[in-house]
Design a protein around this motif. Structure first.
Motif, PDB file in Angstrom:
ATOM      1  N   ASN A 118       0.822  -1.195   0.000  1.00 14.03           N
ATOM      2  CA  ASN A 118       0.000   0.000   0.000  1.00 14.03           C
ATOM      3  C   ASN A 118       0.870   1.264   0.000  1.00 14.03           C
ATOM      4  OD1 ASN A 118      -2.365   1.534   0.087  1.00 14.03           O
ATOM      5  ND2 ASN A 118      -3.334   0.142   1.491  1.00 14.03           N
ATOM      6  N   ARG A 137       3.796  13.715  13.345  1.00 13.63           N
ATOM      7  CA  ARG A 137       2.568  12.976  13.629  1.00 13.63           C
ATOM      8  C   ARG A 137       1.621  13.814  14.480  1.00 13.63           C
ATOM      9  NH1 ARG A 137       2.234   7.412  13.016  1.00 13.63           N
ATOM     10  NH2 ARG A 137       0.039   7.823  13.460  1.00 13.63           N
ATOM     11  N   ASN A 156     -15.609  14.591  13.758  1.00 14.57           N
ATOM     12  CA  ASN A 156     -16.843  13.911  13.339  1.00 14.57           C
ATOM     13  C   ASN A 156     -16.630  13.030  12.114  1.00 14.57           C
ATOM     14  OD1 ASN A 156     -18.440  15.166  15.358  1.00 14.57           O
ATOM     15  ND2 ASN A 156     -18.531  17.019  14.100  1.00 14.57           N
ATOM     16  N   ASN A 157     -15.351  12.816  11.776  1.00 17.92           N
ATOM     17  CA  ASN A 157     -14.993  11.982  10.627  1.00 17.92           C
ATOM     18  C   ASN A 157     -15.449  12.565   9.298  1.00 17.92           C
ATOM     19  OD1 ASN A 157     -13.432   9.995  11.763  1.00 17.92           O
ATOM     20  ND2 ASN A 157     -15.157   8.663  12.231  1.00 17.92           N
ATOM     21  N   LEU A 188      -4.473  15.180   6.325  1.00 17.54           N
ATOM     22  CA  LEU A 188      -4.042  14.034   5.535  1.00 17.54           C
ATOM     23  C   LEU A 188      -3.506  14.485   4.186  1.00 17.54           C
ATOM     24  CD1 LEU A 188      -7.152  11.855   6.350  1.00 17.54           C
ATOM     25  CD2 LEU A 188      -4.807  11.284   7.015  1.00 17.54           C
ATOM     26  N   PHE A 231      -3.211   7.546   1.141  1.00 19.61           N
ATOM     27  CA  PHE A 231      -3.033   8.538   2.196  1.00 19.61           C
ATOM     28  C   PHE A 231      -1.851   8.224   3.089  1.00 19.61           C
ATOM     29  CE2 PHE A 231      -6.823  11.160   1.927  1.00 19.61           C
ATOM     30  CZ  PHE A 231      -7.649  10.381   1.121  1.00 19.61           C
ATOM     31  N   GLY A 232      -1.266   9.285   3.648  1.00 15.95           N
ATOM     32  CA  GLY A 232      -0.302   9.124   4.714  1.00 15.95           C
ATOM     33  C   GLY A 232      -1.010   8.929   6.047  1.00 15.95           C
ATOM     34  N   SER A 233      -0.215   8.831   7.105  1.00 17.00           N
ATOM     35  CA  SER A 233      -0.781   8.607   8.443  1.00 17.00           C
ATOM     36  C   SER A 233      -1.357   9.861   9.062  1.00 17.00           C
ATOM     37  CB  SER A 233       0.285   8.030   9.376  1.00 17.00           C
ATOM     38  OG  SER A 233       0.686   6.754   8.926  1.00 17.00           O
ATOM     39  N   GLY A 234      -1.051  10.995   8.459  1.00 21.01           N
ATOM     40  CA  GLY A 234      -1.657  12.228   8.914  1.00 21.01           C
ATOM     41  C   GLY A 234      -0.845  12.972   9.961  1.00 21.01           C
ATOM     42  N   TYR A 255     -12.301   2.681   2.250  1.00 19.26           N
ATOM     43  CA  TYR A 255     -11.090   2.843   3.022  1.00 19.26           C
ATOM     44  C   TYR A 255     -11.315   2.302   4.433  1.00 19.26           C
ATOM     45  CZ  TYR A 255      -8.930   5.878  -0.483  1.00 19.26           C
ATOM     46  OH  TYR A 255      -8.360   6.374  -1.633  1.00 19.26           O
ATOM     47  N   GLN A 299      -9.762   2.573   8.313  1.00 21.97           N
ATOM     48  CA  GLN A 299      -8.925   3.441   9.132  1.00 21.97           C
ATOM     49  C   GLN A 299      -8.894   2.944  10.568  1.00 21.97           C
ATOM     50  OE1 GLN A 299     -10.151   7.566   9.528  1.00 21.97           O
ATOM     51  NE2 GLN A 299      -8.031   8.250   9.672  1.00 21.97           N
ATOM     52  N   GLY A 310      -5.458   6.587  14.997  1.00 22.22           N
ATOM     53  CA  GLY A 310      -4.100   7.105  14.913  1.00 22.22           C
ATOM     54  C   GLY A 310      -3.446   6.928  13.555  1.00 22.22           C
ATOM     55  N   GLU A 311      -4.172   6.369  12.592  1.00 26.13           N
ATOM     56  CA  GLU A 311      -3.610   6.145  11.269  1.00 26.13           C
ATOM     57  C   GLU A 311      -4.427   6.869  10.211  1.00 26.13           C
ATOM     58  OE1 GLU A 311      -0.495   4.123  12.716  1.00 26.13           O
ATOM     59  OE2 GLU A 311      -0.802   4.530  10.573  1.00 26.13           O
ATOM     60  N   GLY A 312      -3.849   7.014   9.036  1.00 24.10           N
ATOM     61  CA  GLY A 312      -4.610   7.526   7.911  1.00 24.10           C
ATOM     62  C   GLY A 312      -5.446   6.424   7.291  1.00 24.10           C
ATOM     63  N   PRO A 313      -6.420   6.777   6.481  1.00 22.48           N
ATOM     64  CA  PRO A 313      -7.237   5.753   5.825  1.00 22.48           C
ATOM     65  C   PRO A 313      -6.417   4.977   4.800  1.00 22.48           C
ATOM     66  CG  PRO A 313      -7.851   7.955   5.080  1.00 22.48           C
ATOM     67  CD  PRO A 313      -6.841   8.140   6.147  1.00 22.48           C
ATOM     68  N   ALA A 314      -6.646   3.670   4.768  1.00 22.48           N
ATOM     69  CA  ALA A 314      -5.942   2.788   3.832  1.00 22.48           C
ATOM     70  C   ALA A 314      -6.947   2.201   2.848  1.00 22.48           C
ATOM     71  CB  ALA A 314      -5.220   1.681   4.587  1.00 22.48           C
ATOM     72  N   LEU A 315      -6.603   2.229   1.581  1.00 18.69           N
ATOM     73  CA  LEU A 315      -7.487   1.672   0.556  1.00 18.69           C
ATOM     74  C   LEU A 315      -7.680   0.185   0.789  1.00 18.69           C
ATOM     75  CD1 LEU A 315      -9.035   2.024  -2.101  1.00 18.69           C
ATOM     76  CD2 LEU A 315      -6.891   1.466  -3.290  1.00 18.69           C
ATOM     77  N   THR A 331     -12.734   1.803  11.472  1.00 21.93           N
ATOM     78  CA  THR A 331     -13.754   2.633  10.833  1.00 21.93           C
ATOM     79  C   THR A 331     -13.608   2.486   9.324  1.00 21.93           C
ATOM     80  OG1 THR A 331     -13.749   4.189  12.673  1.00 21.93           O
ATOM     81  CG2 THR A 331     -14.721   4.946  10.606  1.00 21.93           C
ATOM     82  N   PHE A 334     -14.749   3.782   5.550  1.00 18.28           N
ATOM     83  CA  PHE A 334     -15.280   4.926   4.824  1.00 18.28           C
ATOM     84  C   PHE A 334     -15.580   4.529   3.384  1.00 18.28           C
ATOM     85  CE2 PHE A 334     -14.699   8.236   7.900  1.00 18.28           C
ATOM     86  CZ  PHE A 334     -13.656   7.786   8.701  1.00 18.28           C
ATOM     87  N   THR A 353     -19.194   9.603   6.184  1.00 20.31           N
ATOM     88  CA  THR A 353     -18.675   9.896   7.515  1.00 20.31           C
ATOM     89  C   THR A 353     -18.295   8.641   8.293  1.00 20.31           C
ATOM     90  OG1 THR A 353     -20.931  10.092   8.300  1.00 20.31           O
ATOM     91  CG2 THR A 353     -19.776  12.135   7.747  1.00 20.31           C
TER      92      THR A 353
END
Lengths: 112, 114
Positions: free
Chosen positions: A1, A9, A40-41, A91, A103-106, B36, B38, B41-46, B87, B89, B106
């Protein structure tokens, strides 16, 4: 990935301070996106650009946010004057084929 | 107005069951739908994605069922494991001259109880 690398971070700033975060996109990909994910995502597209050129950005970013991707340096997103409502996960993403983003880890920004 | 909607904010299933996560969308022009995953503490992963020309996409334990006429899709996770707790998405995109801009739901927080 994905191997999109984001630093730092975690970032804690006071209101009015500058907040800067960095991103190294997938395999030096020239297209980079920045999104904001709030508590709220909800994902909000902020800005995207190709090489050094901004392709699209929302009104919010035109006023207080700036982004750049200098050649041979990490991309960056900077908030000129942080506000409490800017607290979120930021992100960075770059395309990885098809019509999707990796995406990165943010960077988790907290504005006190 | 929410362009991509996920009907459940949270879902709990037992280990081994099939988890079904639902998603609907407004814009008929959307033609690509990635999901995705998630973790905190991480970003979303495909995880898996489908194009609007298909009605099903399978990858291991993960399957997307897509209904273009009804403008909805679902992610099925077979034989759910505690490690699937995350989670999820649903997202959608329209290929255009701005590239890969995604619109996200969301999220649905999945808990798999052992």
């Amino acid at each position: 990935n994905s191997k999109v690398i984001q630093t730092p971070r975690y970032l804690v700033k006071g209101q009015g301070q500058k907040a800067k975060m960095r991103c190294i996109p997938e395999k030096g990909h020239p297209v980079v996106f920045w999104y904001q994910q709030n508590k709220n995502n909800e994902f909000k597209f902020l800005i995207n650009f190709q090489n050094q050129e901004v392709l699209q950005q929302i009104d919010m970013t035109e006023k207080r946010f700036s982004a750049e991707c200098p050649s041979n340096s990490p991309c960056s997103l900077e908030i000129q004057s942080s506000e409490a409502g800017d607290s979120a996960l930021y992100l960075c993403a770059s395309p990885g084929g098809a019509e999707t983003l990796y995406f990165g880890s943010g960077t988790r920004l907290t504005v006190l | 107005q929410q362009q991509v909607r996920q009907s459940s904010q949270s879902l709990t299933v037992w280990e081994g069951e099939t988890a079904i996560l639902n998603c609907s969308y407004e814009n008929s022009a959307f033609d690509y739908f990635p999901w995705y995953q998630q973790f905190p503490g991480e970003g979303p992963a495909l995880l898996i994605a489908i194009r609007s020309v298909s009605d099903k996409k399978e990858d291991g334990r993960f399957t997307i069922f897509f209904n273009k006429r009804e403008k909805n899709l679902s992610l099925h996770i077979k034989d759910s494991q505690p490690g699937d707790s995350a989670t999820y998405f649903c997202a959608a995109s329209v290929w255009g001259n701005m590239g890969y801009k995604l619109t996200f739901g969301t999220g649905t927080s999945l808990l798999v109880d052992p």
